[in-house]
Design a protein around this motif. Sequence first.
Motif, short mmCIF file in Angstrom:
data_model
loop_
_atom_site.label_atom_id
_atom_site.label_comp_id
_atom_site.label_asym_id
_atom_site.label_seq_id
_atom_site.Cartn_x
_atom_site.Cartn_y
_atom_site.Cartn_z
N HIS A 160 26.10 41.33 43.05
CA HIS A 160 27.27 42.07 43.53
C HIS A 160 28.23 41.14 44.28
CE1 HIS A 160 29.27 45.80 45.27
NE2 HIS A 160 29.72 44.84 46.06
N CYS B 125 29.15 49.02 46.66
CA CYS B 125 29.40 48.37 47.97
C CYS B 125 28.62 49.07 49.10
CB CYS B 125 30.88 48.39 48.32
SG CYS B 125 31.92 47.48 47.15
N CYS C 112 32.41 40.57 44.18
CA CYS C 112 33.10 41.44 45.14
C CYS C 112 33.53 40.67 46.40
CB CYS C 112 32.20 42.63 45.50
SG CYS C 112 33.00 43.80 46.62
N CYS D 214 33.06 42.53 49.83
CA CYS D 214 31.72 42.51 50.44
C CYS D 214 31.38 41.12 50.99
CB CYS D 214 30.65 42.97 49.45
SG CYS D 214 30.52 44.79 49.36
ZN LIG Z 1 31.28 45.20 47.27
#
Ligand SMILES: [Zn+2]
Lengths: 83, 204
Positions: free
Chosen positions: A35, A9, A39, A42
Amino acid sequence: MADRPYLPCTEIIGFLADYLDGELSPERKLEFERHLAVCPSCVAYLETYRETIRMARATTNGPRIPIDDAPEDLIRAILSVVK
Amino acid sequence: MFMNTPSRQERPGGDNLVARLRSGDGSAFEMLVRTQTPALLRVARRFMHSEEDARDALQDAFISAFRSIGAFEESAQISTWLHRIVINACLMRLRTQRRHPEEDIEKYLPKFLEDGHQAEPSAPWCETAETVLQRTELCGLVRRCIEQLPDTYRVVLLLRDIEELPTEDVAQMLGVTPNAVKIRLHRGRQALRALLDPHMRDIA
Ligand SMILES: [Zn+2]
Protein backbone atom coordinates in the motif's frame (compact mmCIF):
# COMPACT_ATOMS: atom_id res chain seq x y z
CA MET A 1 -1.11 -11.54 -7.80
CA ALA A 2 -0.89 -8.06 -9.33
CA ASP A 3 -4.63 -7.37 -9.17
CA ARG A 4 -4.91 -8.48 -5.54
CA PRO A 5 -6.78 -5.58 -3.85
CA TYR A 6 -4.80 -3.15 -1.76
CA LEU A 7 -5.49 -2.59 1.96
CA PRO A 8 -7.51 0.61 2.46
CA CYS A 9 -5.83 3.67 4.05
CA THR A 10 -7.96 3.11 7.19
CA GLU A 11 -6.13 -0.18 7.79
CA ILE A 12 -2.74 1.44 7.32
CA ILE A 13 -3.38 4.34 9.64
CA GLY A 14 -5.20 2.20 12.18
CA PHE A 15 -2.27 -0.20 12.57
CA LEU A 16 0.59 2.25 12.18
CA ALA A 17 1.84 1.81 15.76
CA ASP A 18 2.00 -1.96 15.34
CA TYR A 19 3.82 -1.53 12.05
CA LEU A 20 6.40 0.80 13.60
CA ASP A 21 6.84 -1.54 16.57
CA GLY A 22 7.46 -4.44 14.18
CA GLU A 23 4.42 -6.27 15.56
CA LEU A 24 2.71 -7.13 12.27
CA SER A 25 2.88 -10.63 10.82
CA PRO A 26 5.21 -10.94 7.80
CA GLU A 27 2.22 -11.29 5.43
CA ARG A 28 0.50 -8.24 6.88
CA LYS A 29 3.73 -6.23 6.76
CA LEU A 30 4.03 -7.08 3.08
CA GLU A 31 0.49 -5.82 2.43
CA PHE A 32 1.29 -2.67 4.37
CA GLU A 33 4.34 -1.98 2.27
CA ARG A 34 2.49 -2.73 -0.94
CA HIS A 35 0.00 0.00 0.00
CA LEU A 36 2.75 2.44 0.99
CA ALA A 37 4.41 1.94 -2.39
CA VAL A 38 1.36 3.43 -4.15
CA CYS A 39 -0.04 5.88 -1.54
CA PRO A 40 2.02 9.05 -0.91
CA SER A 41 -0.62 10.26 1.56
CA CYS A 42 -0.09 7.27 3.86
CA VAL A 43 3.69 7.62 3.48
CA ALA A 44 3.39 11.27 4.58
CA TYR A 45 1.14 10.25 7.46
CA LEU A 46 3.57 7.55 8.56
CA GLU A 47 6.55 9.89 8.44
CA THR A 48 4.84 12.75 10.24
CA TYR A 49 3.46 10.32 12.87
CA ARG A 50 6.99 9.10 13.52
CA GLU A 51 8.31 12.67 13.62
CA THR A 52 5.56 13.61 16.10
CA ILE A 53 6.90 11.02 18.55
CA ARG A 54 10.46 12.24 18.06
CA MET A 55 9.47 15.89 18.51
CA ALA A 56 7.49 15.15 21.67
CA ARG A 57 10.47 13.33 23.16
CA ALA A 58 13.11 15.82 22.03
CA THR A 59 11.30 18.89 23.35
CA THR A 60 10.37 17.49 26.76
CA ASN A 61 12.99 15.00 27.76
CA GLY A 62 15.88 15.25 25.35
CA PRO A 63 19.52 15.70 26.36
CA ARG A 64 19.37 19.27 25.05
CA ILE A 65 16.68 20.32 27.53
CA PRO A 66 18.52 21.65 30.59
CA ILE A 67 17.47 20.63 34.09
CA ASP A 68 16.79 23.74 36.16
CA ASP A 69 18.09 24.12 39.66
CA ALA A 70 15.68 23.04 42.32
CA PRO A 71 13.93 25.96 43.98
CA GLU A 72 15.18 26.32 47.56
CA ASP A 73 11.72 27.11 48.94
CA LEU A 74 10.39 23.85 47.52
CA ILE A 75 13.25 21.85 49.03
CA ARG A 76 12.60 23.47 52.41
CA ALA A 77 8.88 22.78 52.15
CA ILE A 78 9.54 19.10 51.37
CA LEU A 79 12.04 18.76 54.21
CA SER A 80 9.68 20.38 56.67
CA VAL A 81 6.88 17.89 55.96
CA VAL A 82 8.96 14.75 55.83
CA LYS A 83 11.36 15.27 58.71
CA MET B 1 25.06 -12.95 42.41
CA PHE B 2 25.34 -9.53 44.01
CA MET B 3 28.62 -10.65 45.61
CA ASN B 4 30.19 -9.84 42.25
CA THR B 5 28.81 -6.34 42.04
CA PRO B 6 31.82 -4.08 42.44
CA SER B 7 32.08 -1.51 45.21
CA ARG B 8 28.43 -1.39 46.18
CA GLN B 9 29.15 0.94 49.06
CA GLU B 10 30.62 3.57 46.78
CA ARG B 11 27.77 3.82 44.37
CA PRO B 12 26.12 7.22 44.75
CA GLY B 13 22.64 6.75 46.11
CA GLY B 14 23.60 3.16 46.90
CA ASP B 15 23.09 0.95 49.93
CA ASN B 16 24.83 3.20 52.33
CA LEU B 17 22.34 5.95 51.68
CA VAL B 18 19.41 3.54 51.82
CA ALA B 19 20.57 2.19 55.19
CA ARG B 20 20.90 5.72 56.51
CA LEU B 21 17.44 6.63 55.21
CA ARG B 22 15.97 3.55 56.85
CA SER B 23 17.52 4.44 60.16
CA GLY B 24 15.89 7.86 59.95
CA ASP B 25 19.07 9.83 59.30
CA GLY B 26 17.92 13.40 58.64
CA SER B 27 21.00 14.47 56.71
CA ALA B 28 20.70 11.49 54.33
CA PHE B 29 17.18 12.57 53.81
CA GLU B 30 18.12 16.11 53.00
CA MET B 31 20.85 14.98 50.64
CA LEU B 32 18.37 12.80 48.76
CA VAL B 33 15.83 15.60 48.45
CA ARG B 34 18.50 18.04 47.28
CA THR B 35 20.07 15.75 44.70
CA GLN B 36 16.85 14.28 43.28
CA THR B 37 14.50 17.27 43.26
CA PRO B 38 15.69 18.94 40.02
CA ALA B 39 15.14 15.87 37.82
CA LEU B 40 11.95 14.84 39.61
CA LEU B 41 10.45 18.31 39.43
CA ARG B 42 11.01 18.22 35.70
CA VAL B 43 9.01 14.98 35.50
CA ALA B 44 6.20 16.43 37.63
CA ARG B 45 6.05 19.56 35.47
CA ARG B 46 5.49 17.40 32.39
CA PHE B 47 2.44 15.77 33.94
CA MET B 48 0.82 18.61 35.88
CA HIS B 49 -0.92 21.63 34.39
CA SER B 50 0.55 24.21 36.76
CA GLU B 51 3.79 24.82 38.63
CA GLU B 52 1.91 24.73 41.91
CA ASP B 53 0.42 21.29 41.14
CA ALA B 54 3.83 20.00 40.07
CA ARG B 55 5.36 21.07 43.38
CA ASP B 56 2.47 19.61 45.37
CA ALA B 57 2.79 16.31 43.51
CA LEU B 58 6.52 16.22 44.24
CA GLN B 59 5.83 16.82 47.90
CA ASP B 60 3.26 13.97 47.92
CA ALA B 61 5.85 11.77 46.28
CA PHE B 62 8.57 12.40 48.84
CA ILE B 63 6.12 11.80 51.68
CA SER B 64 5.10 8.45 50.23
CA ALA B 65 8.71 7.56 49.40
CA PHE B 66 9.84 8.08 52.97
CA ARG B 67 6.91 6.11 54.30
CA SER B 68 7.78 3.19 52.06
CA ILE B 69 11.58 3.28 52.09
CA GLY B 70 11.39 -0.16 53.79
CA ALA B 71 9.86 -1.56 50.61
CA PHE B 72 12.66 -0.24 48.42
CA GLU B 73 14.52 -3.14 46.83
CA GLU B 74 18.22 -2.71 47.17
CA SER B 75 18.90 -4.08 43.71
CA ALA B 76 17.05 -1.10 42.19
CA GLN B 77 18.30 2.42 41.62
CA ILE B 78 16.88 4.86 44.10
CA SER B 79 16.41 7.46 41.36
CA THR B 80 14.37 5.01 39.25
CA TRP B 81 12.28 4.10 42.28
CA LEU B 82 11.61 7.77 43.08
CA HIS B 83 10.80 8.48 39.44
CA ARG B 84 7.96 5.92 39.57
CA ILE B 85 6.69 7.32 42.84
CA VAL B 86 6.58 10.84 41.41
CA ILE B 87 4.65 9.61 38.36
CA ASN B 88 2.16 7.82 40.59
CA ALA B 89 1.72 10.93 42.72
CA CYS B 90 1.03 12.96 39.57
CA LEU B 91 -1.48 10.41 38.27
CA MET B 92 -3.26 10.44 41.60
CA ARG B 93 -3.56 14.24 41.56
CA LEU B 94 -4.65 14.31 37.93
CA ARG B 95 -7.39 11.77 38.68
CA THR B 96 -8.85 13.98 41.38
CA GLN B 97 -8.78 17.11 39.25
CA ARG B 98 -9.82 15.65 35.92
CA ARG B 99 -11.82 18.08 33.84
CA HIS B 100 -15.35 16.92 33.02
CA PRO B 101 -16.32 16.47 30.34
CA GLU B 102 -12.97 15.86 28.76
CA GLU B 103 -12.41 17.34 25.32
CA ASP B 104 -13.37 14.97 22.51
CA ILE B 105 -10.36 13.43 20.76
CA GLU B 106 -12.35 12.47 17.64
CA LYS B 107 -11.95 15.87 16.03
CA TYR B 108 -8.17 15.36 15.92
CA LEU B 109 -8.33 11.92 14.29
CA PRO B 110 -8.01 11.48 10.51
CA LYS B 111 -11.22 11.30 8.48
CA PHE B 112 -11.77 8.70 5.79
CA LEU B 113 -13.92 8.46 2.70
CA GLU B 114 -16.27 5.53 2.19
CA ASP B 115 -13.76 3.82 -0.06
CA GLY B 116 -11.22 3.84 2.80
CA HIS B 117 -9.01 6.63 1.45
CA GLN B 118 -7.97 9.58 3.61
CA ALA B 119 -10.53 12.38 3.21
CA GLU B 120 -7.73 14.94 3.11
CA PRO B 121 -4.41 13.76 1.80
CA SER B 122 -1.53 14.01 4.29
CA ALA B 123 1.48 16.07 3.30
CA PRO B 124 5.11 15.87 4.41
CA TRP B 125 6.59 18.27 6.98
CA CYS B 126 9.54 20.55 6.49
CA GLU B 127 10.45 20.45 10.20
CA THR B 128 12.08 17.55 12.04
CA ALA B 129 12.81 16.97 15.72
CA GLU B 130 16.32 18.29 15.04
CA THR B 131 15.23 21.54 13.39
CA VAL B 132 12.56 22.08 16.05
CA LEU B 133 15.19 21.84 18.78
CA GLN B 134 17.09 24.70 17.23
CA ARG B 135 14.14 27.07 17.56
CA THR B 136 12.87 27.97 21.01
CA GLU B 137 9.45 29.02 19.75
CA LEU B 138 8.91 25.67 18.01
CA CYS B 139 9.95 23.78 21.16
CA GLY B 140 7.38 25.79 23.08
CA LEU B 141 4.78 25.09 20.43
CA VAL B 142 5.30 21.31 20.65
CA ARG B 143 5.00 21.45 24.44
CA ARG B 144 1.82 23.54 24.24
CA CYS B 145 0.29 21.09 21.78
CA ILE B 146 1.05 18.18 24.15
CA GLU B 147 -0.55 20.18 26.97
CA GLN B 148 -3.65 20.63 24.81
CA LEU B 149 -4.35 16.89 24.54
CA PRO B 150 -7.16 15.49 26.69
CA ASP B 151 -5.59 14.06 29.87
CA THR B 152 -6.65 10.46 29.15
CA TYR B 153 -4.45 10.45 26.05
CA ARG B 154 -1.80 12.94 27.18
CA VAL B 155 -0.93 10.81 30.21
CA VAL B 156 -0.45 7.66 28.12
CA LEU B 157 1.65 9.54 25.57
CA LEU B 158 3.85 10.89 28.38
CA LEU B 159 4.22 7.51 30.04
CA ARG B 160 4.93 5.55 26.86
CA ASP B 161 6.75 7.95 24.53
CA ILE B 162 8.45 10.31 26.96
CA GLU B 163 9.03 8.35 30.18
CA GLU B 164 9.48 5.30 27.93
CA LEU B 165 7.73 2.88 30.29
CA PRO B 166 6.58 -0.51 28.92
CA THR B 167 2.91 -0.96 27.90
CA GLU B 168 2.33 -3.53 30.64
CA ASP B 169 3.59 -1.20 33.36
CA VAL B 170 1.50 1.69 32.09
CA ALA B 171 -1.58 -0.56 32.00
CA GLN B 172 -0.99 -1.50 35.61
CA MET B 173 -0.40 2.09 36.74
CA LEU B 174 -3.63 3.25 35.12
CA GLY B 175 -5.70 0.18 35.95
CA VAL B 176 -6.60 -0.49 32.31
CA THR B 177 -5.81 -3.27 29.84
CA PRO B 178 -2.60 -3.20 27.75
CA ASN B 179 -4.83 -2.96 24.69
CA ALA B 180 -6.49 0.18 26.05
CA VAL B 181 -3.01 1.65 26.55
CA LYS B 182 -2.13 0.91 22.92
CA ILE B 183 -5.34 2.50 21.65
CA ARG B 184 -4.91 5.61 23.77
CA LEU B 185 -1.29 5.96 22.73
CA HIS B 186 -2.14 5.71 19.05
CA ARG B 187 -4.96 8.26 19.38
CA GLY B 188 -2.84 10.60 21.47
CA ARG B 189 -0.05 10.52 18.88
CA GLN B 190 -2.55 11.06 16.06
CA ALA B 191 -4.11 14.02 17.86
CA LEU B 192 -0.71 15.55 18.58
CA ARG B 193 0.24 15.04 14.96
CA ALA B 194 -2.94 16.84 13.86
CA LEU B 195 -2.23 19.76 16.23
CA LEU B 196 1.33 20.09 14.92
CA ASP B 197 0.48 19.56 11.25
CA PRO B 198 -0.44 23.15 10.25
CA HIS B 199 2.79 24.45 11.84
CA MET B 200 5.14 21.85 10.43
CA ARG B 201 3.99 21.62 6.82
CA ASP B 202 6.21 22.62 4.01
CA ILE B 203 4.54 25.83 2.82
CA ALA B 204 6.61 26.15 -0.33
ZN1 LIG C 1 -3.12 5.14 1.91
